[in-house]
Scaffold this motif. Structure first.
Motif, short mmCIF file in Angstrom:
data_model
loop_
_atom_site.label_atom_id
_atom_site.label_comp_id
_atom_site.label_asym_id
_atom_site.label_seq_id
_atom_site.Cartn_x
_atom_site.Cartn_y
_atom_site.Cartn_z
N LEU A 131 -27.32 8.23 -35.68
CA LEU A 131 -28.33 8.35 -36.74
C LEU A 131 -27.58 8.32 -38.07
CD1 LEU A 131 -30.42 11.18 -35.07
CD2 LEU A 131 -31.22 8.84 -35.55
N ILE A 132 -28.18 7.66 -39.05
CA ILE A 132 -27.51 7.54 -40.36
C ILE A 132 -28.12 8.55 -41.32
CG2 ILE A 132 -26.83 5.95 -42.20
CD1 ILE A 132 -27.63 3.64 -40.29
N LYS A 133 -27.25 9.37 -41.93
CA LYS A 133 -27.72 10.35 -42.92
C LYS A 133 -27.88 9.69 -44.29
CE LYS A 133 -25.50 14.60 -41.24
NZ LYS A 133 -24.51 15.54 -41.71
N SER A 134 -28.52 10.43 -45.20
CA SER A 134 -28.79 9.83 -46.52
C SER A 134 -27.49 9.54 -47.27
CB SER A 134 -29.69 10.75 -47.34
OG SER A 134 -29.12 12.03 -47.39
N ASP A 135 -26.40 10.24 -46.94
CA ASP A 135 -25.13 9.94 -47.59
C ASP A 135 -24.35 8.83 -46.86
OD1 ASP A 135 -24.27 11.11 -45.31
OD2 ASP A 135 -23.15 12.75 -46.27
N SER A 136 -25.05 8.13 -45.96
CA SER A 136 -24.49 7.00 -45.19
C SER A 136 -23.55 7.42 -44.07
CB SER A 136 -23.75 5.99 -46.08
OG SER A 136 -24.66 5.39 -46.94
N SER A 137 -23.29 8.72 -43.94
CA SER A 137 -22.45 9.14 -42.81
C SER A 137 -23.29 9.05 -41.53
CB SER A 137 -21.92 10.55 -43.03
OG SER A 137 -23.00 11.46 -43.03
N LYS A 138 -22.59 8.94 -40.39
CA LYS A 138 -23.29 8.74 -39.13
C LYS A 138 -23.08 9.92 -38.19
CE LYS A 138 -23.11 3.76 -39.50
NZ LYS A 138 -22.45 2.52 -39.08
N VAL A 139 -24.13 10.27 -37.47
CA VAL A 139 -24.04 11.32 -36.47
C VAL A 139 -24.16 10.65 -35.10
CG1 VAL A 139 -24.98 13.52 -35.68
CG2 VAL A 139 -25.24 12.83 -38.08
N LEU A 140 -23.08 10.71 -34.33
CA LEU A 140 -23.08 10.04 -33.02
C LEU A 140 -24.00 10.78 -32.06
CD1 LEU A 140 -21.78 7.88 -31.15
CD2 LEU A 140 -20.05 9.60 -30.56
N MET A 141 -24.95 10.08 -31.46
CA MET A 141 -25.89 10.71 -30.55
C MET A 141 -25.63 10.36 -29.08
SD MET A 141 -27.41 12.26 -32.90
CE MET A 141 -28.49 13.21 -31.88
N LYS A 142 -25.14 9.17 -28.82
CA LYS A 142 -24.90 8.77 -27.43
C LYS A 142 -23.79 7.73 -27.41
CE LYS A 142 -27.54 7.04 -23.41
NZ LYS A 142 -27.20 7.92 -22.32
N ASP A 143 -22.87 7.87 -26.46
CA ASP A 143 -21.70 6.98 -26.43
C ASP A 143 -22.07 5.55 -26.06
OD1 ASP A 143 -19.96 8.94 -27.16
OD2 ASP A 143 -19.60 9.60 -25.09
N TYR A 144 -22.86 5.41 -24.99
CA TYR A 144 -23.20 4.05 -24.58
C TYR A 144 -24.40 4.09 -23.66
CZ TYR A 144 -21.91 4.29 -19.68
OH TYR A 144 -21.90 4.58 -18.35
N HIS A 145 -25.08 2.96 -23.52
CA HIS A 145 -26.17 2.85 -22.55
C HIS A 145 -26.20 1.43 -22.01
CE1 HIS A 145 -29.90 4.12 -20.62
NE2 HIS A 145 -30.37 2.89 -20.89
N TYR A 146 -26.44 1.32 -20.69
CA TYR A 146 -26.51 0.02 -20.03
C TYR A 146 -27.98 -0.39 -19.89
CZ TYR A 146 -26.65 -3.26 -16.09
OH TYR A 146 -26.90 -4.34 -15.28
N PHE A 147 -28.27 -1.62 -20.27
CA PHE A 147 -29.64 -2.15 -20.16
C PHE A 147 -29.66 -3.35 -19.23
CE2 PHE A 147 -31.80 -0.08 -23.77
CZ PHE A 147 -30.72 0.40 -24.48
N ASP A 148 -30.64 -3.36 -18.34
CA ASP A 148 -30.97 -4.56 -17.59
C ASP A 148 -32.44 -4.79 -17.87
OD1 ASP A 148 -31.87 -6.43 -15.76
OD2 ASP A 148 -30.51 -5.76 -14.18
N ALA A 149 -32.73 -5.87 -18.63
CA ALA A 149 -34.11 -6.07 -19.09
C ALA A 149 -35.10 -6.13 -17.93
CB ALA A 149 -34.19 -7.35 -19.94
N THR A 150 -34.63 -6.52 -16.73
CA THR A 150 -35.56 -6.61 -15.59
C THR A 150 -35.84 -5.25 -14.97
OG1 THR A 150 -33.72 -7.00 -14.08
CG2 THR A 150 -34.86 -8.95 -14.93
N ILE A 151 -35.05 -4.23 -15.30
CA ILE A 151 -35.24 -2.92 -14.66
C ILE A 151 -35.75 -1.94 -15.71
CG2 ILE A 151 -34.09 -1.04 -13.39
CD1 ILE A 151 -32.08 -3.15 -12.41
N ALA A 152 -37.05 -1.65 -15.62
CA ALA A 152 -37.72 -0.88 -16.67
C ALA A 152 -37.00 0.43 -16.98
CB ALA A 152 -39.17 -0.61 -16.26
#
Lengths: 247, 358
Positions: A79-100
């Motif tokens: 998430l990006i704060k108003s001072d442009s710094s970023k707060v890391l929320m999740k390292d990574y996520h795998y998506f397969d568009a066919t698997i809801a």
């Protein structure tokens, strides 16, 4: 049941009840629950929702194409704060568009407050783009970028078919991305405010955006296969910064 | 009072009440041997992901023991067949061709199936535990269930094993269907233990051995665009678990229709499960119908025999570099096969735990 057993049972119940009381007293007054955010991705091609294996789409170069497979990673979801710094929320996520089930995930414990946007990479950040750096599971393993080609992971496998230049033969295309220099950095600016409860963040990937802006990508002339073709990968990854929109 | 102390006291009272309550019970039906199956710890090899095991058929020492006996026992059939008739340990639990309805089907190996999401050449079966149910049909075991029940009851070990594994003290007291499922579940518990993880390739990945120059060259062909085998037969399990049409045919009838026979989706015509290439040297003939007798035939197919105009041809097969065949030299092909042979795991086929019990 005999009388002494009954008494024992009663004592037991009283004890149990007191256990509960005590517990409540010991605990500090609960803080209001933090917010959570569910990020949901849907897919379309210029406003038409995605149907697999159907030769019904046309990209900016005029290639008539269908979609067979779409698998990719997002990483460093922040998430990006108003001072442009970023707060890391999740390292990574795998998506397969066919698997809801893979097309959404929830981030818990977001503190109350406002943010000006969301940022992430399409692909795996350099620190983790090393074979074996991601958790060992079948999805991640199937995305491995072979060691003899430098190791790490496929950032994306986007595959399908298209009609060749003479319009009479169906060829496959494989838009595979990998290698650190092709990491796609995405920032979407739209304010989000967290004030308890679950917040749904909807995003849409328009597949046609992979084929335009800045490079109009033509399967016939730019190549129907990107892996090990650094120019083709560069074009596709450059086109990738605006494939997602928030709505 | 402290929370822990409080729970301790509560537990103490429970202990106090429990035995005295029991004394009031008149009948005592505790069996001579208590039903206490021992959980079986599947050893996940280093570098392998965690397998997904179903809750409905947990692995137990007793279940695996029963399954191993049944796997090698023709008691299950009326025609002398047993699992091992078609799944031979020396061939990584595969065996040539099986003819069904006039069509050839290549018998796949049984190895590392705990990691597979679905089974058989078109992915007909979703749960491994249900695969053997198909063997109780006339084409396979053709059993007479009454005879089967009698044989098991008269067997010196099976009644005890069925009790220890499944809490079934009388196989005659459950339905024939229930018995089929118990047999399947036990056998599959054994099948899940059939893990191959000690080929030369595995040791190479762990930096314990080096490949010969020929094998190394084949490895590079396999794992680069030159041969591009890795997209479908990659990573530690040597399969992507996908369904692909590699362009074997242009006309599709009968079994050749592949995954379409399961999904009814015309886009799946000609798509087959991409098999693991572990122990591939031992599992000839090759492809779902066993059309290729040797690895040379297979490699020559990928090199020059792919039908690019096949319906639903996999996008990976029409790369520019493949449009005129892979253009592998005689040496390239020999080296690729040398690499494929590093996938052979002799400690797997000779593992005493996997051979018939005594």
């Amino acid at each position: 049941m005999k009388k002494n057993q009954l008494i024992a049972l009663l004592v037991f119940i009283v004890f149990f009840a007191s256990c509960k009381n005590e517990k409540a007293e010991e605990e500090p007054t609960p803080v209001p629950p933090a917010s959570s955010m569910t990020l949901k991705v849907s897919y379309e091609v210029d406003g038409i929702s995605l149907v697999y294996d159907s030769l019904m789409y046309s990209n900016a170069a005029g290639n008539n194409y269908s979609v067979y497979m779409l698998q990719y990673f997002l990483s460093q979801i922040s998430l990006i704060k108003s001072d442009s710094s970023k707060v890391l929320m999740k390292d990574y996520h795998y998506f397969d568009a066919t698997i809801a089930s893979t097309n959404q995930f929830t981030i818990e414990n977001i503190p109350e407050g406002g943010f000006i946007g969301v940022s992430f990479n399409i692909g795996i950040d350099p620190a983790h783009n090393i074979t074996g750096a991601l958790p060992n599971n079948t999805n991640n393993n199937n995305m491995e970028w072979p060691e003899p080609m430098g190791g790490g992971y496929h950032f994306m496998k986007f595959e399908g078919h298209f009609l060749n230049v003479t319009g009479d033969t169906l060829y496959g295309f494989n838009m595979h991305l990998g290698k650190n220099e092709n990491l796609v950095k995405v920032e979407i600016y739209a304010p989000v405010y967290f004030n308890h409860g679950n917040f749904i963040y909807n995003m849409t990937m328009n597949l046609n955006e992979w084929f335009k802006n800045p490079y109009t990508y033509n399967f016939n002339t730019d190549g129907n296969y990107t892996m090990a073709d650094s120019l083709a990968m560069h074009k596709i990854s450059s086109n990738g910064t605006d494939v997602f929109t928030h709505h | 009072m402290k929370k822990e102390l409080c729970y301790l006291a509560a537990a103490f009272f429970l202990v106090l009440i429990y035995p005295s309550c029991k004394k009031d019970n008149k009948t005592n039906e505790v069996p001579v041997v208590p039903y206490t199956p021992t959980p079986y710890q599947l050893k996940v090899p280093a570098g392998f992901p965690q397998p997904v095991l179903p809750d409905f058929n947990p692995l137990t020492e007793e279940g695996v023991r029963l399954g191993r006996m049944l796997f090698y026992d023709s008691i299950v059939s009326s025609n002398g067949l047993r699992c091992a008739s078609c799944h031979d340990a020396q061939k990584a639990f595969s065996k040539g061709i099986f003819v069904l309805g006039g069509e050839n089907i290549s018998v796949p190996p049984l190895e590392n199936l705990a990691w597979n999401p679905d089974f058989e050449w078109f992915g007909q079966v979703n749960a491994l535990d249900h695969v053997p149910i198909g063997d109780f049909t006339p084409d396979f075991f053709n059993p007479n269930m009454d005879t089967l029940v009698r044989r098991i009851k008269n067997h010196p070990q099976y009644p005890t094993l069925f009790y220890q594994a499944f809490n079934v003290s009388d196989v005659g007291a459950i339905t024939h269907d229930e018995l089929k499922y118990k047999i399947s579940y036990a056998i599959i518990q054994f099948v899940r233990t059939l893990i191959s993880s000690n080929s030369k390739y595995d040791r190479f990945v762990k930096h314990q051995v080096i490949l010969t120059p020929e094998e190394m060259d084949g490895y590079i062909t396999y794992y680069t665009e030159k041969g591009d085998c890795f997209h479908c037969h990659g990573s530690i399990l040597l399969t992507s678990n996908t369904y692909n049409n590699t362009g074997l045919d242009t006309v599709f009838t009968g079994q050749n229709q592949g995954r379409y026979l399961v999904t009814g989706n015309p886009n799946d015509i000609g798509r087959f499960s991409a098999p693991s290439l572990r122990n591939i040297e031992l599992t000839a003939p090759y492809m779902h119908d066993g059309r290729f007798q040797t690895l040379d035939d297979v490699v020559e197919f990928y090199n020059s025999g792919v039908h690019l105009n096949s319906l639903n041809i996999d996008p990976l097969m029409t790369k520019p570099a493949k449009l005129n065949g892979l253009q592998l030299t005689v040496q390239d092909k020999a080296n690729l096969i040398a690499f494929l042979k590093t996938l052979t795991d002799t400690s797997f086929i000779n593992n005493p735990d996997f051979l018939p019990p005594h």
